[in-house]
Design a protein around this motif. Structure first.
Motif, PDB file in Angstrom:
ATOM      1  N   PRO A 142       0.806  -0.817   0.303  1.00 45.92           N
ATOM      2  CA  PRO A 142      -0.133   0.431   0.120  1.00 45.92           C
ATOM      3  C   PRO A 142       0.817   0.698  -0.001  1.00 45.92           C
ATOM      4  N   LEU A 143       0.612   2.251  -0.618  1.00 40.59           N
ATOM      5  CA  LEU A 143       0.820   3.959  -0.774  1.00 40.59           C
ATOM      6  C   LEU A 143       1.281   4.213   0.708  1.00 40.59           C
ATOM      7  N   PRO A 144       2.280   4.839   1.159  1.00 40.94           N
ATOM      8  CA  PRO A 144       2.080   5.599   2.851  1.00 40.94           C
ATOM      9  C   PRO A 144       0.734   6.385   2.742  1.00 40.94           C
ATOM     10  N   PRO A 145       0.474   6.451   4.689  1.00 37.73           N
ATOM     11  CA  PRO A 145      -0.625   7.027   4.052  1.00 37.73           C
ATOM     12  C   PRO A 145      -0.118   8.599   4.281  1.00 37.73           C
ATOM     13  N   ILE A 146      -1.060   9.420   4.179  1.00 31.75           N
ATOM     14  CA  ILE A 146      -1.256  11.129   3.956  1.00 31.75           C
ATOM     15  C   ILE A 146      -0.876  11.424   5.373  1.00 31.75           C
ATOM     16  N   THR A 147      -0.359  12.161   6.069  1.00 30.00           N
ATOM     17  CA  THR A 147       0.308  12.961   7.424  1.00 30.00           C
ATOM     18  C   THR A 147       0.529  14.191   7.173  1.00 30.00           C
ATOM     19  N   THR A 148       0.946  15.098   5.419  1.00 33.35           N
ATOM     20  CA  THR A 148       0.813  16.108   5.373  1.00 33.35           C
ATOM     21  C   THR A 148       0.559  16.305   4.274  1.00 33.35           C
ATOM     22  N   SER A 149       0.499  17.626   3.531  1.00 35.50           N
ATOM     23  CA  SER A 149       0.436  17.763   2.415  1.00 35.50           C
ATOM     24  C   SER A 149       0.554  16.975   1.503  1.00 35.50           C
ATOM     25  N   GLN A 150       0.397  15.837   0.617  1.00 35.57           N
ATOM     26  CA  GLN A 150       1.276  15.186  -0.240  1.00 35.57           C
ATOM     27  C   GLN A 150       0.215  14.171  -1.336  1.00 35.57           C
ATOM     28  N   ALA A 151      -0.876  14.979  -1.451  1.00 40.29           N
ATOM     29  CA  ALA A 151      -2.508  14.714  -2.320  1.00 40.29           C
ATOM     30  C   ALA A 151      -1.692  15.093  -3.704  1.00 40.29           C
ATOM     31  N   VAL A 152      -1.378  15.568  -4.002  1.00 36.63           N
ATOM     32  CA  VAL A 152      -1.171  16.350  -5.263  1.00 36.63           C
ATOM     33  C   VAL A 152       0.039  14.445  -6.007  1.00 36.63           C
ATOM     34  N   ASP A 181      -8.693  16.933 -14.060  1.00 34.01           N
ATOM     35  CA  ASP A 181      -9.207  17.491 -12.956  1.00 34.01           C
ATOM     36  C   ASP A 181      -9.360  16.913 -11.495  1.00 34.01           C
ATOM     37  N   VAL A 182      -9.270  15.543 -11.481  1.00 34.32           N
ATOM     38  CA  VAL A 182      -8.424  15.248 -10.217  1.00 34.32           C
ATOM     39  C   VAL A 182      -7.143  15.547  -9.700  1.00 34.32           C
ATOM     40  N   LEU A 183      -5.746  16.261 -10.227  1.00 34.22           N
ATOM     41  CA  LEU A 183      -5.062  17.011  -9.743  1.00 34.22           C
ATOM     42  C   LEU A 183      -5.499  18.777  -9.315  1.00 34.22           C
ATOM     43  N   VAL A 184      -6.394  18.537  -9.686  1.00 35.43           N
ATOM     44  CA  VAL A 184      -6.829  20.034  -9.402  1.00 35.43           C
ATOM     45  C   VAL A 184      -7.440  19.785  -8.187  1.00 35.43           C
ATOM     46  N   GLU A 185      -8.322  18.740  -7.816  1.00 33.27           N
ATOM     47  CA  GLU A 185      -8.801  19.179  -6.089  1.00 33.27           C
ATOM     48  C   GLU A 185      -7.724  18.123  -5.793  1.00 33.27           C
ATOM     49  N   ALA A 186      -6.978  17.590  -5.915  1.00 35.45           N
ATOM     50  CA  ALA A 186      -5.813  17.759  -5.233  1.00 35.45           C
ATOM     51  C   ALA A 186      -4.979  18.322  -4.334  1.00 35.45           C
ATOM     52  N   LYS A 187      -4.700  19.272  -5.425  1.00 34.65           N
ATOM     53  CA  LYS A 187      -3.967  20.619  -5.296  1.00 34.65           C
ATOM     54  C   LYS A 187      -5.003  21.220  -4.474  1.00 34.65           C
ATOM     55  N   ALA A 188      -6.366  21.256  -4.009  1.00 40.78           N
ATOM     56  CA  ALA A 188      -7.073  22.301  -3.177  1.00 40.78           C
ATOM     57  C   ALA A 188      -6.845  21.742  -1.573  1.00 40.78           C
ATOM     58  N   VAL A 189      -7.079  20.041  -2.112  1.00 41.23           N
ATOM     59  CA  VAL A 189      -6.982  19.251  -0.622  1.00 41.23           C
ATOM     60  C   VAL A 189      -5.604  20.200   0.326  1.00 41.23           C
ATOM     61  N   ASP A 190      -4.095  20.484  -0.679  1.00 38.73           N
ATOM     62  CA  ASP A 190      -3.226  20.077  -0.128  1.00 38.73           C
ATOM     63  C   ASP A 190      -2.798  21.403   0.040  1.00 38.73           C
ATOM     64  N   GLU A 191      -3.477  23.008   0.060  1.00 37.90           N
ATOM     65  CA  GLU A 191      -3.939  24.348  -0.239  1.00 37.90           C
ATOM     66  C   GLU A 191      -4.693  24.212   1.613  1.00 37.90           C
ATOM     67  N   ARG A 192      -5.727  23.217   1.920  1.00 40.09           N
ATOM     68  CA  ARG A 192      -6.420  23.199   2.861  1.00 40.09           C
ATOM     69  C   ARG A 192      -5.343  22.767   3.867  1.00 40.09           C
ATOM     70  N   VAL A 193      -4.789  21.447   3.714  1.00 39.41           N
ATOM     71  CA  VAL A 193      -4.046  21.745   4.765  1.00 39.41           C
ATOM     72  C   VAL A 193      -2.979  23.203   5.048  1.00 39.41           C
ATOM     73  N   ARG A 194      -1.834  23.013   4.011  1.00 39.98           N
ATOM     74  CA  ARG A 194      -1.252  24.459   4.361  1.00 39.98           C
ATOM     75  C   ARG A 194      -2.202  25.277   4.757  1.00 39.98           C
ATOM     76  N   ALA A 195      -3.290  25.539   5.240  1.00 41.34           N
ATOM     77  CA  ALA A 195      -3.851  26.739   5.635  1.00 41.34           C
ATOM     78  C   ALA A 195      -4.345  26.224   6.772  1.00 41.34           C
ATOM     79  N   GLY A 196      -3.806  24.893   7.707  1.00 48.05           N
ATOM     80  CA  GLY A 196      -3.790  24.439   9.139  1.00 48.05           C
ATOM     81  C   GLY A 196      -5.648  24.331   9.187  1.00 48.05           C
ATOM     82  N   GLU A 197      -6.708  23.833   8.198  1.00 44.23           N
ATOM     83  CA  GLU A 197      -7.706  23.210   7.787  1.00 44.23           C
ATOM     84  C   GLU A 197      -7.653  21.330   8.830  1.00 44.23           C
ATOM     85  N   HIS A 198      -8.149  20.592   9.535  1.00 51.32           N
ATOM     86  CA  HIS A 198      -8.029  19.119   9.558  1.00 51.32           C
ATOM     87  C   HIS A 198      -8.775  18.912   8.816  1.00 51.32           C
TER      88      HIS A 198
END
Length: 459
Positions: free
Chosen positions: A12-22, A49-66
């Motif tokens: 399995p790919l490693p779990p995501i604990t930081t902004s690595q969605a992209v 389209d999936v990459l755009v949404e993944a980038k949005a997830v990264d931005e939310r993580v960087r903004a401190g969102e849980h």
């Protein structure tokens, strides 16, 4: 030896604990382009389209969102409410599952997930091989045409978190009339000794030897872990009798069953009974199933966690009320059964502020209670346990709470406050102050050391 260790060649790919969605999406689509998927029941979305949404997830993580599902790659039915809830939780929806998949009788293997973390499908598979299948109580997830939604994932924790993210009716659909909400009396745990019905010798004799051995080993694992198991006659051979299973569920927290085949499969039984279920893979390539009453989903998840070692950090029903317990209400103490009886769930330890005293008011058997004090120098930080109960369970527990105990509120060292089991100050007034011990168990350990020494001195 752990029967439920995954033993396959897919890492399995490693779990995501930081902004690595992209980065995760890029690696997955690259793997898929090299012929490693997608699963037959999945229609991949446009990579950009999936990459755009993944980038949005990264931005939310960087903004401190849980985000509870940060970076988790999911394929789900093309239903706006489902997709929207997954995205709000931080998941990346890489594709859509085909309606009606898997078809009845389909066996799902780990390769079916391809490089994804979870699939939401409309039918429970007949069997899982290397994949966990979680079938929540019917109506908790947005209803599909079949009314059944199953979460297939690499482990039970991911399956639970994905299910939790989408739980709730679709407010924009007529299907909302078929939805259900967690009852106020929902049980959050079966305690340390859940009662599990297991197949009897006659039923096992009708199964293939490997499947019978698998069930015997699983039942023994449950017994070693503290479960109470009762042998149940589920039918003839490998055909599960719906009526017998329903009757057995009345008196048990869960049933351990074979995954089966065709008309006698656990998947077919789930579609005909009002239940929750877990399909669990085992090392030999086979699998077993766990069946519970409706809304006892967390009990099925707890048993799955016990067997596989995969447990989400919080319970599935989000309806709990905190309660801080002390003294004989701690786990393993005589009155803890009063909490377990109403389905309370132990969630950790809690420390009070310095405004409370621990007082011994009974000597034999010893029992103590916590009382507030207006003089901080007379009090101290006391260690208790935090439990989670449904609102109705809290009311039932308080109604049966005998004097001198009563429900109150304590201030905790972290600055929060919570309901707690306190003692009547008038009863505790003449008791022995144990505040210096800070913990009831510490005082009990002291007693266990002192009493043998005293008995030896008097002999």
């Amino acid at each position: 030896m752990n029967l439920f260790l995954f033993d396959d060649d897919t890492v399995p790919l490693p779990p995501i604990t930081t902004s690595q969605a992209v980065q995760r999406v890029l690696s997955v689509f690259d793997a898929l382009s090299r012929g490693l998927g997608p699963a037959p029941s999945v229609r991949l979305r446009c990579r950009e389209d999936v990459l755009v949404e993944a980038k949005a997830v990264d931005e939310r993580v960087r903004a401190g969102e849980h985000l509870p599902l940060v970076g988790t790659l999911v394929a789900a039915p093309d239903q706006p409410v489902v997709v929207g809830r997954l995205m709000r939780a931080g998941a990346v929806v890489a594709g859509h599952t085909v309606p009606g998949a898997p078809s009845p009788g389909t066996e799902v293997r780990l390769e079916t997930l391809s490089k994804l973390d979870a699939l939401l499908v409309t039918e429970p598979p007949s069997a899982c091989r290397g994949v966990v299948g979680f079938v929540p109580t019917r109506g908790l997830l947005p209803a599909s045409e079949s009314g059944i939604t199953t979460v297939l994932a690499r482990d039970a924790a991911v399956a639970q978190q994905v299910a939790a993210a989408v739980t709730g009716p679709d407010p924009r659909s007529d299907s909302a009339t078929f939805s259900r909400h967690w009852p106020e009396s929902v049980r959050l745990s079966a305690g340390d000794h859940p009662r599990v019905g297991v197949p009897d010798h006659a039923f096992l004799a009708g199964l293939p030897p490997a499947e019978a051995a698998r069930l015997r080993t699983t039942a023994e694992t449950l017994r070693v872990a503290g479960a109470v198991t009762d042998e149940i006659d589920f039918g003839d051979g490998d055909v599960l009798c719906r009526r017998r299973a329903a009757l057995a569920l009345r008196d048990h927290d869960a049933l351990l069953l074979p995954q089966g085949r065709g008309a006698g499969s656990l998947a077919r039984l789930v579609t005909r009974l009002d239940t929750a279920a877990m399909l669990l893979p085992v090392r030999d390539g086979g699998g077993v199933g766990l069946l519970t009453k409706p809304f006892d989903d967390q009990i099925a998840l707890d048993l799955a966690g016990l067997l596989t070692g995969s447990q989400a950090p919080s319970p599935y029903p989000d309806v709990g009320v905190r309660l801080i317990a002390f003294g004989s209400f701690l786990r393993g103490q005589p009155r803890a059964v009063e909490l377990e009886r109403v389905g309370a769930r132990f969630t950790g330890f809690a420390t009070t502020s310095r405004h409370y005293r621990l007082v011994l008011f009974e000597q034999d058997p010893p029992e103590a209670g916590v009382v507030p004090t207006d003089v901080p120098t007379e009090g101290g930080p006391l260690l208790g346990e935090e439990w989670l109960l449904s609102p109705a369970a809290l009311g039932e527990f308080v109604a049966g709470l005998s004097a001198p105990m009563r429900l109150g509120t304590v201030d905790l060292a972290d600055g929060t406050s919570a309901p707690a089991i306190l003692c009547d100050p008038a009863v505790a007034e003449g008791g022995v102050d144990l505040t210096a011990w800070e913990c009831w168990r510490a005082y009990l350990r002291h007693l266990s050391a002192v009493r043998p020494a005293a008995a030896k001195a008097g002999s």
